[in-house]
Design a protein around this motif. Sequence first.
Motif, PDB file in Angstrom:
ATOM      1  N   ARG B 258      25.879  30.331  43.386  1.00  0.00           N
ATOM      2  CA  ARG B 258      27.358  30.240  43.272  1.00  0.00           C
ATOM      3  C   ARG B 258      28.198  30.990  44.554  1.00  0.00           C
ATOM      4  O   ARG B 258      29.077  30.367  45.181  1.00  0.00           O
ATOM      5  CB  ARG B 258      27.839  30.666  41.886  1.00  0.00           C
ATOM      6  N   ASP B 259      27.796  32.392  44.734  1.00  0.00           N
ATOM      7  CA  ASP B 259      28.481  33.036  45.739  1.00  0.00           C
ATOM      8  C   ASP B 259      28.571  32.291  47.222  1.00  0.00           C
ATOM      9  O   ASP B 259      29.574  32.663  48.098  1.00  0.00           O
ATOM     10  CB  ASP B 259      27.954  34.543  45.880  1.00  0.00           C
ATOM     11  N   GLU B 260      27.543  31.643  47.335  1.00  0.00           N
ATOM     12  CA  GLU B 260      27.490  30.878  48.928  1.00  0.00           C
ATOM     13  C   GLU B 260      28.534  29.483  48.720  1.00  0.00           C
ATOM     14  O   GLU B 260      28.632  29.197  49.719  1.00  0.00           O
ATOM     15  CB  GLU B 260      26.123  30.702  49.363  1.00  0.00           C
ATOM     16  N   ILE B 261      28.503  28.992  47.484  1.00  0.00           N
ATOM     17  CA  ILE B 261      29.497  27.777  47.498  1.00  0.00           C
ATOM     18  C   ILE B 261      30.775  27.966  47.067  1.00  0.00           C
ATOM     19  O   ILE B 261      31.644  27.248  47.606  1.00  0.00           O
ATOM     20  CB  ILE B 261      28.730  27.131  46.329  1.00  0.00           C
ATOM     21  N   MET B 262      31.361  29.311  46.544  1.00  0.00           N
ATOM     22  CA  MET B 262      32.428  29.642  46.033  1.00  0.00           C
ATOM     23  C   MET B 262      33.367  29.994  47.102  1.00  0.00           C
ATOM     24  O   MET B 262      33.219  31.184  47.316  1.00  0.00           O
ATOM     25  CB  MET B 262      32.587  30.194  44.947  1.00  0.00           C
ATOM     26  N   PHE B 263      34.512  29.100  47.544  1.00  0.00           N
ATOM     27  CA  PHE B 263      35.411  29.429  48.641  1.00  0.00           C
ATOM     28  C   PHE B 263      36.840  29.540  47.911  1.00  0.00           C
ATOM     29  O   PHE B 263      37.329  28.385  47.586  1.00  0.00           O
ATOM     30  CB  PHE B 263      35.469  28.844  49.858  1.00  0.00           C
ATOM     31  N   THR B 264      37.328  30.655  47.762  1.00  0.00           N
ATOM     32  CA  THR B 264      38.767  30.578  47.114  1.00  0.00           C
ATOM     33  C   THR B 264      39.728  31.686  47.823  1.00  0.00           C
ATOM     34  O   THR B 264      39.069  32.621  48.549  1.00  0.00           O
ATOM     35  CB  THR B 264      39.148  30.861  45.622  1.00  0.00           C
ATOM     36  N   ASN B 265      40.975  31.593  47.903  1.00  0.00           N
ATOM     37  CA  ASN B 265      41.804  32.727  48.729  1.00  0.00           C
ATOM     38  C   ASN B 265      42.951  33.009  48.057  1.00  0.00           C
ATOM     39  O   ASN B 265      43.870  31.868  47.518  1.00  0.00           O
ATOM     40  CB  ASN B 265      42.128  32.072  50.199  1.00  0.00           C
ATOM     41  N   TYR B 266      43.272  34.225  47.678  1.00  0.00           N
ATOM     42  CA  TYR B 266      44.645  34.580  46.972  1.00  0.00           C
ATOM     43  C   TYR B 266      45.480  35.172  47.968  1.00  0.00           C
ATOM     44  O   TYR B 266      45.032  36.173  48.573  1.00  0.00           O
ATOM     45  CB  TYR B 266      44.252  35.525  45.757  1.00  0.00           C
ATOM     46  N   ILE B 267      46.717  34.593  48.073  1.00  0.00           N
ATOM     47  CA  ILE B 267      47.719  35.403  48.555  1.00  0.00           C
ATOM     48  C   ILE B 267      48.913  35.769  47.955  1.00  0.00           C
ATOM     49  O   ILE B 267      49.368  34.848  46.744  1.00  0.00           O
ATOM     50  CB  ILE B 267      48.070  34.650  50.154  1.00  0.00           C
ATOM     51  N   VAL B 309      36.494  23.174  45.180  1.00  0.00           N
ATOM     52  CA  VAL B 309      36.946  22.427  43.833  1.00  0.00           C
ATOM     53  C   VAL B 309      35.890  22.270  42.859  1.00  0.00           C
ATOM     54  O   VAL B 309      35.947  22.421  41.596  1.00  0.00           O
ATOM     55  CB  VAL B 309      37.899  21.188  44.306  1.00  0.00           C
ATOM     56  N   TRP B 310      34.666  21.827  43.374  1.00  0.00           N
ATOM     57  CA  TRP B 310      33.697  21.617  42.513  1.00  0.00           C
ATOM     58  C   TRP B 310      32.297  22.297  43.125  1.00  0.00           C
ATOM     59  O   TRP B 310      32.102  22.053  44.315  1.00  0.00           O
ATOM     60  CB  TRP B 310      33.158  20.049  42.297  1.00  0.00           C
ATOM     61  N   PRO B 311      31.501  23.193  42.513  1.00  0.00           N
ATOM     62  CA  PRO B 311      31.930  23.486  41.014  1.00  0.00           C
ATOM     63  C   PRO B 311      33.212  24.039  40.905  1.00  0.00           C
ATOM     64  O   PRO B 311      33.373  24.927  41.793  1.00  0.00           O
ATOM     65  CB  PRO B 311      30.685  24.248  40.778  1.00  0.00           C
ATOM     66  N   PHE B 312      33.783  24.154  39.732  1.00  0.00           N
ATOM     67  CA  PHE B 312      34.998  24.594  39.457  1.00  0.00           C
ATOM     68  C   PHE B 312      34.907  25.982  39.653  1.00  0.00           C
ATOM     69  O   PHE B 312      34.444  26.594  38.886  1.00  0.00           O
ATOM     70  CB  PHE B 312      35.606  24.024  38.278  1.00  0.00           C
ATOM     71  N   PRO B 313      35.950  26.713  40.380  1.00  0.00           N
ATOM     72  CA  PRO B 313      35.955  28.133  40.064  1.00  0.00           C
ATOM     73  C   PRO B 313      36.469  28.864  38.785  1.00  0.00           C
ATOM     74  O   PRO B 313      37.517  29.290  38.904  1.00  0.00           O
ATOM     75  CB  PRO B 313      37.066  28.398  41.261  1.00  0.00           C
ATOM     76  N   ASP B 314      35.677  28.629  37.877  1.00  0.00           N
ATOM     77  CA  ASP B 314      35.891  29.179  36.438  1.00  0.00           C
ATOM     78  C   ASP B 314      36.387  30.382  36.388  1.00  0.00           C
ATOM     79  O   ASP B 314      37.431  30.946  35.906  1.00  0.00           O
ATOM     80  CB  ASP B 314      34.804  28.599  35.644  1.00  0.00           C
ATOM     81  N   LYS B 315      35.459  31.415  37.016  1.00  0.00           N
ATOM     82  CA  LYS B 315      35.487  33.013  36.893  1.00  0.00           C
ATOM     83  C   LYS B 315      36.937  33.239  37.666  1.00  0.00           C
ATOM     84  O   LYS B 315      37.504  33.976  36.836  1.00  0.00           O
ATOM     85  CB  LYS B 315      34.563  33.427  37.509  1.00  0.00           C
ATOM     86  N   GLU B 316      37.382  32.819  38.639  1.00  0.00           N
ATOM     87  CA  GLU B 316      38.383  33.004  39.336  1.00  0.00           C
ATOM     88  C   GLU B 316      39.860  32.683  38.480  1.00  0.00           C
ATOM     89  O   GLU B 316      40.823  33.416  38.499  1.00  0.00           O
ATOM     90  CB  GLU B 316      38.429  32.342  40.593  1.00  0.00           C
ATOM     91  N   ILE B 317      39.693  31.394  38.158  1.00  0.00           N
ATOM     92  CA  ILE B 317      40.911  31.091  37.135  1.00  0.00           C
ATOM     93  C   ILE B 317      41.001  31.903  35.798  1.00  0.00           C
ATOM     94  O   ILE B 317      42.031  32.463  35.463  1.00  0.00           O
ATOM     95  CB  ILE B 317      40.444  29.599  36.836  1.00  0.00           C
TER      96      ILE B 317
END
Lengths: 273, 376
Positions: B258-267, B309-317
Amino acid sequence: MAVIEQLTQDFLRTKKLPHIWCPGCGNGIVTAALVRAIERADFDQKDVVIVSGIGCSSRAAGYLNFNTLHTTHGRALAFATGLKMARPELKLFVIMGDGDCSAIGGNHFIHSARRNIDLNAVIVNNHIYGMTGGQHSPLTPAGKKATTAPRGTLEREFDLLKLARGAGATFGARGIAAQPRQLEQLITRGAKHKGFSVIEALSPCPIAYGRRNKLGGAVEMLRDMKDSSISVEKASSMEAAELEDKTITGVLFSEEAPEFSEEYHKSITKENA
Amino acid sequence: MPESKPVLMQGNEACAVGAIHAGVRFYAGYPITPSTEVAEQMAVRLPDVGGVFIQMEDEIAGMAAVIGASIGGMRAITATSGPGFSLKQENFGYAIMAEIPCVVVNVQRMGPSTGVPTAPAQGDMMQARWGTHGDHPVIAFSPASVYETYYLTIAAVNLSQKLRQPVLIMLDEVIGHMREKVTIPETGKLMVEKSSSNVPSDWKPYDEKGLTPLVPFGFGHYYHVTGLFHDQYGFPTGDPPQVERALDRIHNKLKKYRDEIMFTNYIGHKEPRVAIVAYGCTVRSARAVVKKAYWQNRLPVGLLSLQTVWPFPDKEIEALAEQVDVIIVPEMNMGQIVGEVERYARGKAEVVPLNRYDGEMINPDQISEEVGRWLS
């Protein structure tokens, strides 16, 4: 016999047998002819790849001890095209059924022929969709019955080799399960031919086709197949009327033309130079 | 390509360049607007690096040839748009099932059906997730700039190879066709190891113990590849425990990595009250809103952009929903990802859809207005 035993050891996945085919099915005969042809063509086992589509005959890939690729319905030639372009040194045999090749896969068939890509298409033609229980295919002769043509199909059948030739294939041969030695020779010649080779192998399906059309059992179907076939050499001196309802076997055409994967790789080397 | 020098580049072109820099040497596809430039770029560039470009007879064949080439050991990619994405679905599912690496780019256009071929949309996000039949895992990236397109394409190729899982790049017409400054690093540096036939003698293509590298055809490892449920050697099985294990296998690898797949960014604000969740070109408008609301006016607003977007960033949301009063989800469709956001917000925050589906982008004012409503 010793040679056959050795081939069984080397080229068949004996642990995967018995096969799933019905009693009287011709798929085993065609598969055996293919195995012997690969041996005759003298290819290195590791260079041989068997690609197949979906249907009864396509299950042969699982029983053959090579790199084997059992693809999606109708798309075997498209998968094979990608593989051949990526690895032109590989020797690809593409096993398809009549429905797989000429209905859902018809587009890939004509375009493989047009490109003249070096693939060996072995089409096992039993005139029916066997796996799904006997629906008519584009190679079901007009008038024959199928579950989806209970009164006999009104559609005319393709002549697969004429179709292939018209589309640009450079080798076309037809054999029958009733003459496995000839079939073996035809596949061998196709394998050695550089370019798109089409080998149509007529094969009995007593269960889903023969029974419904009152063609008898496997023995009768094979006998009739043999009786109604005539070699291309003999046929050449006969009148058209005499050849009606005859199946012409042998190498129907063989010609030289630039082969696609080789031409492509030559062209990019030139560009790089 | 001059090294590390900024260039002006189109999104579709950046995708092609990124793929080649990630070691892709095979492209098979079919022309379709608005993705055609990916194919055109590949047709020009691949011969220079000894690669293969082939225009196939249809979309289905494009997907099939890519899988065939990948089994031969070549990194392979294809690109398409809406209608072509529909046609590719069956073989895409095959690649998931048979665990054959490949990358599929969908430059989204306005649908359904032929729709408005030249207008942008984000209407294929659920098709990306569920377009092919059966229970299957999916990885899909959604770049918001030309620069992101370049890097996410590289990530997609490498991840696909590592996990033996096809990866989708869900571009949209805006990003695909816009031109932007990109700094391309020196070529070659981003490539990872080539696949190898050098494996232990007990190598199995679908080892029960976990991921194994794919040994390409033609190296004397005789295995079977099929879309049927299969055992660890690739042979068909209908045995219930083996079927269940095989399905778990393809899903579990995405969970494990998961860690290598999940890319999100918060500003934005450290303690936001209003958050925007966006992906693709919509991120650009959302960013303009955050710029004004937070950077200029210090309002408690933030933006979580989803590159994955997939797999969906469930924990981040989930984490975001704990913090904020409301999550606004702007999308150029009638509401697709908003459903997922709502699911993982678990009632902790209000989730508000903001949709536009007339073939035009969502502009910053639209988002601003919604943000303003929740701040007052």
